[in-house]
Design an enzyme around this catalytic site. Structure first.
Site, PDB file in Angstrom:
ATOM      1  CG  ASP A 236     -11.769   4.322   6.461  1.00 49.91           C
ATOM      2  OD1 ASP A 236     -11.244   5.158   7.199  1.00 49.91           O
ATOM      3  OD2 ASP A 236     -11.552   4.265   5.228  1.00 49.91           O
TER       4      ASP A 236
ATOM      5  NE  ARG B 262      -9.976  11.223   9.863  1.00 48.00           N
ATOM      6  CZ  ARG B 262      -9.157  10.439   9.161  1.00 48.00           C
ATOM      7  NH1 ARG B 262      -9.587   9.282   8.696  1.00 48.00           N
ATOM      8  NH2 ARG B 262      -7.922  10.788   8.937  1.00 48.00           N
TER       9      ARG B 262
ATOM     10  CB  SER C  96      -8.258   5.823   7.893  1.00 52.28           C
ATOM     11  OG  SER C  96      -8.709   5.899   6.568  1.00 52.28           O
TER      12      SER C  96
ATOM     13  CG  HIS D 273      -1.793   1.233   1.280  1.00 47.09           C
ATOM     14  ND1 HIS D 273      -2.982   1.302   0.595  1.00 47.09           N
ATOM     15  CD2 HIS D 273      -1.636   2.427   1.881  1.00 47.09           C
ATOM     16  CE1 HIS D 273      -3.529   2.490   0.804  1.00 47.09           C
ATOM     17  NE2 HIS D 273      -2.724   3.200   1.571  1.00 47.09           N
TER      18      HIS D 273
ATOM     19  CE  LYS E 259      -9.030   2.952   3.823  1.00 44.18           C
ATOM     20  NZ  LYS E 259      -9.172   4.334   3.371  1.00 44.18           N
TER      21      LYS E 259
HETATM   22  N1  URA Z   1      -5.896   7.692   3.270  1.00 44.04           N
HETATM   23  C1  URA Z   1      -6.832   6.995   3.919  1.00 44.04           C
HETATM   24  O1  URA Z   1      -7.276   5.960   3.436  1.00 44.04           O
HETATM   25  N2  URA Z   1      -7.269   7.448   5.106  1.00 44.04           N
HETATM   26  C2  URA Z   1      -6.816   8.582   5.671  1.00 44.04           C
HETATM   27  O2  URA Z   1      -7.243   8.925   6.760  1.00 44.04           O
HETATM   28  C3  URA Z   1      -5.836   9.304   4.972  1.00 44.04           C
HETATM   29  C4  URA Z   1      -5.394   8.832   3.781  1.00 44.04           C
END
Ligand code: URA
Ligand code: CA
Length: 433
Positions: free
Chosen positions: A161, A168, A183, A82, A187
């Site tokens: 999320d 946010r 966050s 990632h 995932k």
């Molecule tokens: N990318 C994400 O998936 N979440 C965040 O909070 C910031 C960047």
């Protein structure tokens, strides 16, 4: 349990219990807690912060808020990669094939993405016919047989999320290390990988502009991963200038093909070898980084990585002949150089502005509904430390409208800072955690 009490507890700087965190995520997901209360809690967390235990609990609660993918019918250790996001990041298109060519399974869920260029799926759609639409059975079969498949992200992965991130985004509570780390990791955990390699970008084109913040984020994510039983490694890498030379979908595909042939930009090649070596060590075909790196270099030199890309394209309905003849890729009608207005050394290239120029040309999406133009973008010819003569091309713009080409040209010219003193090249790999 009352949301009011949870907000007040965090506002007063106290630690939230596992039950309190689970409660607010579960009830918020169900629509039983209003956005204004969750906004207040996010702001309290922003100021009072969360400790490692709270961050791990929040991650787990969000990962469990939707489907969790089970990859256990794929043989071998599944390692996911990632990136926290940068400009011109073509890594997945190179890394997937070279890692798969060593026999390590690559079961990748990718996105389309908002931003300066498309996501991995958009880029791969430069190959006529390529599609990520397939059944779960077909996906598993492809990974078992070919060692690689690229699927689309399912909408029901960590839905808490998705809701929280949207909130946010509009309440100035994105940039808190615990909230970002949970966050991203929620995932990754829901997506089912056994091990995770994180590329945490730092610099002008990254989410984290300061190196110390990037290291802190990297450390937080590694702790979460290891805490939930997923072996996790983070590499902090430079994003003070775009990665490689190409920024734009088909242009980046061409750059990935060059890199798989061993003829790619030095920084992109180095990043892929570094991330790939750590993936191989986590997947355990080898114990040492040196050995892993040799395996990946062999795969590039022998052409097996390039063959693997063709196999992937063909297996998902695309035309693999584009790999041998990249001139078949989508092409822009206007190809114009950007000429340096003075002589000297490139001191900096504002990566986010180069990204903006690509977006202006139509390479990315401003909203989810925007159509992407796969053919347009920018190819840089000069990077930090390079010497430039006045009137020499620093970049080339690929456009389909003269107006947009001019607009992008102005942005690119301003993004380059050229000075008279010699400039040292940037260090690409800042550290490994
Ligand atoms: N990318 C994400 O998936 N979440 C965040 O909070 C910031 C960047
Ligand atoms: Ca690139």
């Amino acid at each position: 349990m009352r949301m009011y009490d949870i907000i007040m507890k965090k506002r007063n700087g106290k630690e939230l219990t596992t039950e309190e965190i689970n409660y607010f995520i579960e009830e918020y997901s169900k629509g039983n807690i209003p956005d204004y209360q969750v906004s207040a809690l996010m702001m309290a967390i922003y100021f009072q912060k969360m400790n490692k235990r709270e961050t791990a609990d929040l991650t787990k609660a969000m990962a469990n808020s939707g489907v969790t993918i089970d990859l256990s019918d794929i043989e071998g250790v599944k390692v996911d990669k990632h990136s926290t996001g940068g400009v011109g990041d073509t890594t997945t298109l190179v890394l997937g094939p070279i890692v798969a060519a060593t026999g390590v399974p690559v079961a990748k869920m990718s996105g389309r993405g908002l931003g300066h260029t498309g996501g991995t799926i958009d880029k791969l759609e430069s190959f006529k016919g390529f599609s990520v639409e397939m059944s779960r059975e077909q996906f598993v079969k492809n990974v078992n047989e070919k060692k690689i498949a690229i699927g689309g992200q399912t909408a029901d992965l960590a839905p808490a999320d998705k809701k929280l991130y949207a909130l946010r985004d509009v309440t100035a509570t994105v940039d808190n290390i615990s909230l970002i780390a949970s966050s991203i990791m929620s995932k990754k955990i829901a997506a089912g990988a056994d091990a995770i390699v994180l590329d945490v970008k730092t610099g002008s084109g990254a989410f984290m502009k300061k190196e110390e913040d990037s290291f802190e984020l990297a450390k937080e994510m590694v702790d979460i991963g290891n805490n939930v039983g997923r072996n996790t490694v983070a590499i902090v890498t430079d994003m003070d200038q775009p990665l490689g030379f190409a920024v734009g979908n088909a242009l980046e595909v061409k750059e990935a093909i060059d890199t798989l042939k061993g003829e790619g930009p030095e920084d992109l090649t180095e990043l892929c070898l570094t991330l790939g070596s750590h993936m191989l060590v986590l997947a355990e075909p080898t114990k040492t980084i040196e050995e892993a790196r040799n395996m990946l270099e062999d795969v590039i030199n022998s052409g097996k990585g390039l063959d693997k890309l063709k196999e992937l394209i063909e297996a998902q309905g695309g035309d693999p002949s584009y790999v041998d003849d990249p001139s078949l890729l989508p092409k822009a009608s206007i190809v114009q150089p950007v000429l340096a207005t003075k002589e000297g050394y490139v001191k900096s290239i504002k990566a986010d502005d180069i990204g903006k120029a690509a977006l202006v040309l139509g390479a990315g999406r401003e909203t989810k509904e925007s159509e992407i133009d796969l053919s347009v973008g920018i190819v840089l010819h000069k990077k930090i430390g390079d010497y430039v003569k006045e009137g020499e091309a620093i970049a080339t713009i690929h456009a389909n409208s003269e107006k947009k080409q001019k607009e992008a040209e102005n942005i690119v010219l301003k993004a380059y800072n050229i000075v008279t003193e010699e400039v040292k090249k940037n260090k690409l790999i800042k550290g490994i955690i």
